[in-house]
Design a protein around this motif. Structure first.
Motif, mmCIF file in Angstrom:
data_model
loop_
_atom_site.group_PDB
_atom_site.id
_atom_site.type_symbol
_atom_site.label_atom_id
_atom_site.label_comp_id
_atom_site.label_asym_id
_atom_site.label_seq_id
_atom_site.Cartn_x
_atom_site.Cartn_y
_atom_site.Cartn_z
ATOM 1 N N PHE A 72 0.876 -1.160 0.000
ATOM 2 C CA PHE A 72 0.000 0.000 0.000
ATOM 3 C C PHE A 72 0.918 1.216 0.000
ATOM 4 O O PHE A 72 1.394 1.628 1.046
ATOM 5 C CB PHE A 72 -0.910 -0.005 1.227
ATOM 6 C CG PHE A 72 -1.811 -1.208 1.301
ATOM 7 C CD1 PHE A 72 -3.103 -1.140 0.840
ATOM 8 C CD2 PHE A 72 -1.353 -2.413 1.817
ATOM 9 C CE1 PHE A 72 -3.940 -2.244 0.898
ATOM 10 C CE2 PHE A 72 -2.170 -3.518 1.882
ATOM 11 C CZ PHE A 72 -3.469 -3.434 1.422
ATOM 12 N N GLU A 73 1.187 1.755 -1.167
ATOM 13 C CA GLU A 73 2.177 2.819 -1.326
ATOM 14 C C GLU A 73 1.635 3.923 -2.215
ATOM 15 O O GLU A 73 0.587 3.776 -2.853
ATOM 16 C CB GLU A 73 3.463 2.266 -1.957
ATOM 17 C CG GLU A 73 4.168 1.216 -1.140
ATOM 18 C CD GLU A 73 4.799 1.757 0.119
ATOM 19 O OE1 GLU A 73 5.125 2.956 0.175
ATOM 20 O OE2 GLU A 73 4.965 0.976 1.070
ATOM 21 N N LEU A 74 2.397 5.015 -2.278
ATOM 22 C CA LEU A 74 2.106 6.057 -3.258
ATOM 23 C C LEU A 74 2.376 5.497 -4.643
ATOM 24 O O LEU A 74 3.245 4.627 -4.794
ATOM 25 C CB LEU A 74 3.010 7.270 -3.020
ATOM 26 C CG LEU A 74 2.752 8.072 -1.751
ATOM 27 C CD1 LEU A 74 3.877 9.080 -1.545
ATOM 28 C CD2 LEU A 74 1.426 8.782 -1.826
ATOM 29 N N PRO A 75 1.680 5.948 -5.669
ATOM 30 C CA PRO A 75 1.992 5.498 -7.027
ATOM 31 C C PRO A 75 3.464 5.776 -7.347
ATOM 32 O O PRO A 75 4.042 6.755 -6.877
ATOM 33 C CB PRO A 75 1.067 6.344 -7.909
ATOM 34 C CG PRO A 75 -0.049 6.745 -7.006
ATOM 35 C CD PRO A 75 0.558 6.865 -5.635
ATOM 36 N N SER A 76 4.078 4.901 -8.142
ATOM 37 C CA SER A 76 5.523 4.984 -8.383
ATOM 38 C C SER A 76 5.947 6.325 -8.977
ATOM 39 O O SER A 76 7.008 6.851 -8.642
ATOM 40 C CB SER A 76 5.985 3.839 -9.277
ATOM 41 O OG SER A 76 5.281 3.866 -10.499
#
Length: 195
Positions: free
Chosen positions: A140-144
């Motif tokens: 669950f991360e920021l978009p690359s």
């Protein structure tokens, strides 16, 4: 602030009988007057990231979390805070958010700060991207393309992480508080033949 807090040995991702035993033990050990109230939550351990993110998503979807609207957008809310006087210890804790130390921190600046924090938290929640690899690991991360930005105003997920930990902590607190020592009842489907 002079608090002497002690930790409880608790795995928030345990399941089944292990969780029941932990809840019983931690409920007995929890002691507010002694300061034994802290549960450590390592971020990269076990299933925590997936479970906590799924729980946060459920809380948002089922409206267990409500984000307040802007104070200045509501006339009665604005009028109620405009005459409020901030306690001295609150002013000391939030003073670092203000650039200049010359002027005292006003209640209107405090309301504006709260509005900005809520707006930033909602924005950060909307940016989080759920991805899964072919091996089944979930992140669950920021978009690359946003994570690669390296400027002072780059997108962040600090408020999102704080909200994630807050909802997970509240969930576990109520699990411990409401635990009565019994096993959870499992509802089973009983097949029936209809003629």
């Amino acid at each position: 602030y002079g608090y002497n807090l002690k930790t409880l040995d608790y795995d928030s991702c345990a399941e089944g009988q292990d969780m029941i035993e932990q809840l019983s033990r931690v409920k007995k050990e929890y002691n507010l007057t002694d300061g034994r109230i802290v549960i450590r939550q390592p971020f990269g351990v076990g299933e925590f990231i997936r479970k906590a993110n799924e729980h946060l998503q459920i809380c948002i979807n089922y409206k267990k979390i409500w984000f307040a609207s802007s104070t200045v957008a509501n006339e009665s809310a604005f009028a109620s805070v405009a005459g409020f006087e901030l306690p001295e210890d609150t002013i000391k804790q939030i003073e670092h958010f203000k650039g200049s130390k010359d002027d005292p921190f006003t209640v209107l600046q405090f309301a504006d700060l709260q509005d900005r924090i809520i707006k930033d938290t909602k924005k950060q929640c909307a940016l989080i991207e759920h991805t899964a690899t072919s091996r089944g690991s979930i992140s669950f991360e920021l978009p690359s393309h946003l994570a690669r930005i390296n400027t002072p105003n780059k997108p962040r997920k600090d408020n999102y992480s704080a909200l994630l930990l807050g909802t997970w902590g509240v969930k576990n607190y109520f699990m411990i508080k409401d635990h009565d020592g019994s096993k959870p009842q499992q509802k089973m489907f009983v097949p029936q033949v209809i003629r």
